[in-house]
Design a protein around this motif. Structure first.
Motif, PDB file in Angstrom:
ATOM      1  N   PHE A 303     -21.817  27.162  25.744  1.00  0.00           N
ATOM      2  CA  PHE A 303     -21.140  25.913  26.109  1.00  0.00           C
ATOM      3  C   PHE A 303     -22.156  24.791  26.314  1.00  0.00           C
ATOM      4  O   PHE A 303     -21.965  23.659  25.842  1.00  0.00           O
ATOM      5  N   SER A 304     -23.254  25.094  27.016  1.00  0.00           N
ATOM      6  CA  SER A 304     -24.274  24.078  27.264  1.00  0.00           C
ATOM      7  C   SER A 304     -24.968  23.659  25.968  1.00  0.00           C
ATOM      8  O   SER A 304     -25.320  22.490  25.799  1.00  0.00           O
ATOM      9  N   GLN A 305     -25.156  24.614  25.025  1.00  0.00           N
ATOM     10  CA  GLN A 305     -25.760  24.276  23.745  1.00  0.00           C
ATOM     11  C   GLN A 305     -24.837  23.368  22.924  1.00  0.00           C
ATOM     12  O   GLN A 305     -25.301  22.467  22.222  1.00  0.00           O
ATOM     13  N   PHE A 306     -23.534  23.604  23.012  1.00  0.00           N
ATOM     14  CA  PHE A 306     -22.563  22.728  22.342  1.00  0.00           C
ATOM     15  C   PHE A 306     -22.685  21.306  22.884  1.00  0.00           C
ATOM     16  O   PHE A 306     -22.712  20.330  22.121  1.00  0.00           O
ATOM     17  N   LEU A 307     -22.771  21.192  24.217  1.00  0.00           N
ATOM     18  CA  LEU A 307     -22.906  19.867  24.824  1.00  0.00           C
ATOM     19  C   LEU A 307     -24.219  19.202  24.421  1.00  0.00           C
ATOM     20  O   LEU A 307     -24.266  18.006  24.156  1.00  0.00           O
ATOM     21  N   ALA A 308     -25.285  20.007  24.390  1.00  0.00           N
ATOM     22  CA  ALA A 308     -26.588  19.449  24.005  1.00  0.00           C
ATOM     23  C   ALA A 308     -26.588  18.983  22.548  1.00  0.00           C
ATOM     24  O   ALA A 308     -27.154  17.936  22.218  1.00  0.00           O
ATOM     25  N   PHE A 309     -25.932  19.755  21.663  1.00  0.00           N
ATOM     26  CA  PHE A 309     -25.902  19.424  20.238  1.00  0.00           C
ATOM     27  C   PHE A 309     -25.201  18.084  20.004  1.00  0.00           C
ATOM     28  O   PHE A 309     -25.557  17.337  19.092  1.00  0.00           O
ATOM     29  N   HIS A 310     -24.207  17.794  20.831  1.00  0.00           N
ATOM     30  CA  HIS A 310     -23.451  16.540  20.673  1.00  0.00           C
ATOM     31  C   HIS A 310     -23.997  15.440  21.587  1.00  0.00           C
ATOM     32  O   HIS A 310     -23.277  14.476  21.899  1.00  0.00           O
ATOM     33  N   ASP A 311     -25.247  15.599  22.026  1.00  0.00           N
ATOM     34  CA  ASP A 311     -25.959  14.579  22.818  1.00  0.00           C
ATOM     35  C   ASP A 311     -25.290  14.281  24.156  1.00  0.00           C
ATOM     36  O   ASP A 311     -25.512  13.218  24.749  1.00  0.00           O
ATOM     37  N   VAL A 312     -24.471  15.226  24.629  1.00  0.00           N
ATOM     38  CA  VAL A 312     -23.821  15.012  25.921  1.00  0.00           C
ATOM     39  C   VAL A 312     -24.853  15.024  27.038  1.00  0.00           C
ATOM     40  O   VAL A 312     -24.785  14.227  27.984  1.00  0.00           O
ATOM     41  N   VAL A 313     -25.827  15.944  26.935  1.00  0.00           N
ATOM     42  CA  VAL A 313     -26.837  16.070  27.987  1.00  0.00           C
ATOM     43  C   VAL A 313     -27.626  14.776  28.127  1.00  0.00           C
ATOM     44  O   VAL A 313     -27.772  14.229  29.232  1.00  0.00           O
ATOM     45  N   SER A 314     -28.143  14.275  26.996  1.00  0.00           N
ATOM     46  CA  SER A 314     -28.934  13.036  27.058  1.00  0.00           C
ATOM     47  C   SER A 314     -28.071  11.847  27.467  1.00  0.00           C
ATOM     48  O   SER A 314     -28.538  10.940  28.177  1.00  0.00           O
TER      49      SER A 314
END
Length: 442
Positions: A303-314
């Protein structure tokens, strides 16, 4: 789709799945699948299995089932009761029994590394004994609820272990970093317990106070002295684990394996527990708990990798930095986010989601990743008390069936406030966390 829109949609789907009763691990997977379809990229689902496998492909995770097994072996035996009984006669002061319960929680935490295991082991002896000695029911339950939170801070800590794996931070340094904050919380919990019982006793008449003290002396005498002799080997096991870990004699995985084996031998030698149904139940519980944690960890990472891939983290990190333009205010905002998540998700799920997401900001703002690991863990401790999940509350309620949940929660609130105070103290004085790890680096 805008990254923040994806974030709100994914988190909303996740909370909705949890509220309808889907297990946490599968709710994380379901939220990731639904979000992928929502953003129009279902092809990402082809990589779910590979990503989940990669998240668990770590030698450090071998220690996880071993620490769980070690805690379960000791919890299923009378060792927890003996540790409690041995300590309960050492503090002849107001609230001494409650303070001994907190100390027992700390020592059991150092053996088991699990908050629910600590609450179950110490609460099964501590809560009935404190109620029998006429402690206020809310305080008696709150002591165990609060003391049980030490199980995910004092090493070996399962939460710190997972944090080290997902952030590539030294597990040895993280375990060292948890010692002084853990002892600080033991002291703060004990001071509060002494103060409340001192006030409680000061309100009693001389006759009532004499009866209270006589009852305590009578029950302490009935406990006998054999418990001291029986718990010495367990204290030696705890000291051996610490020495081996911090002396660099072995890796955490090797120490966990030796600790699990030693706990089996001690339980067999001291308590003569040879019944196969008991050991079968213990093994099944270990497999169930390990599987639950690993499933949650794998899908939380996905789930966290999905968010990171879509630039949610940044995007979230940038939003926080732009919104507050101050690293301390931003850190407070992160603390609030984790506190809210703690009301709905178990600690190990939050740490796998939050740590990779917030670590870039933590590093860019100049915070130490080891310090942040303890900061996150203290927040997870608060999640063990806050409803609606608050697992420690429900474990104690199962023990103290006659005490209303409202009274348990009321008695636990001061310990929640102390945890918040502990978080503030390690933020103002980070050397509380970093002093011992700095010695390891010399």
């Amino acid at each position: 789709m805008d990254p923040l829109t994806i974030a709100f949609a994914a988190v909303g789907i996740l909370l909705a799945l949890i509220l309808v009763g889907l297990p946490i691990g599968y709710a994380l997977l379901g939220a990731m699948v639904a979000s992928s379809v929502l953003v129009g990229e279902p092809g990402e689902l082809l990589y779910v299995a590979e990503t989940a496998f990669q998240s668990l492909d770590s030698i450090e995770l071998v220690a996880l089932p071993m620490f769980i097994f070690m805690g379960a072996v000791i919890a299923v035996s009378p060792a927890g009761a003996d540790i409690y009984s041995a300590l309960s006669r050492l503090l002849p002061v107001p609230g001494g029994l409650g303070m001994s319960t907190i100390a027992g929680c700390a020592m059991f935490s150092a053996i088991s590394g699990s908050s629910p295991a600590t609450v179950a082991a110490m609460g099964s002896s501590g809560v009935p004994e404190m109620l029998a000695r006429r402690y206020p029911p809310g305080l008696a339950c709150g002591i165990v609820v609060g003391g049980g939170t030490l199980g995910i801070l004092i090493p070996p800590s399962i939460v710190l272990l997972l944090y080290g794996v997902v952030t590539k931070t030294s597990i040895g340094q993280l375990f060292l970093a948890g010692i002084l904050p853990g002892l600080m919380l033991v002291a703060l919990f004990s001071i509060y317990t002494w103060y409340v019982m001192w006030r409680h006793l000061s309100r009693l008449s001389p006759q009532e106070r004499a009866a209270f003290e006589a009852l305590g002396a009578e029950r302490a005498e009935a406990g006998g002295g054999g418990s001291f002799r029986r718990v010495v080997p367990f204290f030696a096991l705890m000291a051996g684990i610490m020495l081996a870990l911090y002396g660099g004699w072995a890796t955490p995985s090797e120490i966990a394996a030796v600790g699990a084996t030693a706990s089996i031998l001690l339980v067999l030698a001291i308590y003569r527990i040879t019944s196969w149904p008991v050991w079968r139940e213990l093994l099944l519980k270990t497999v169930q708990d390990t599987s639950m944690i690993l499933i949650i960890a794998a899908f939380a990472y996905t789930f966290s990798q999905f968010l990171a891939f879509h630039d949610v983290v940044s995007a979230i990190t940038g939003l926080l930095i732009d919104a507050f333009d101050n690293r301390w205010v931003t850190l407070f905002a992160l603390w609030c986010v984790m506190l809210v998540l703690g009301c709905f998700l178990p600690p190990f799920a939050i740490v796998v989601i939050v740590a990779p997401m917030f670590l870039p900001f933590v590093l860019s703002a100049g915070f130490d990743p080891v310090w942040f690991g303890v900061f996150v863990t203290l927040n997870m401790e608060m999640g063990c008390i806050t409803p609606p999940l608050g697992i420690n509350l429900f474990v104690v309620k199962a023990i103290a069936r006659k005490v209303e949940m409202r009274e348990i929660m009321k008695g636990s609130l001061p310990f929640l406030a102390i945890l918040a105070l502990g978080t503030l103290l390690i933020t103002l004085f980070p050397d509380i966390v970093l002093f011992l790890p700095s010695l390891l680096m010399r």
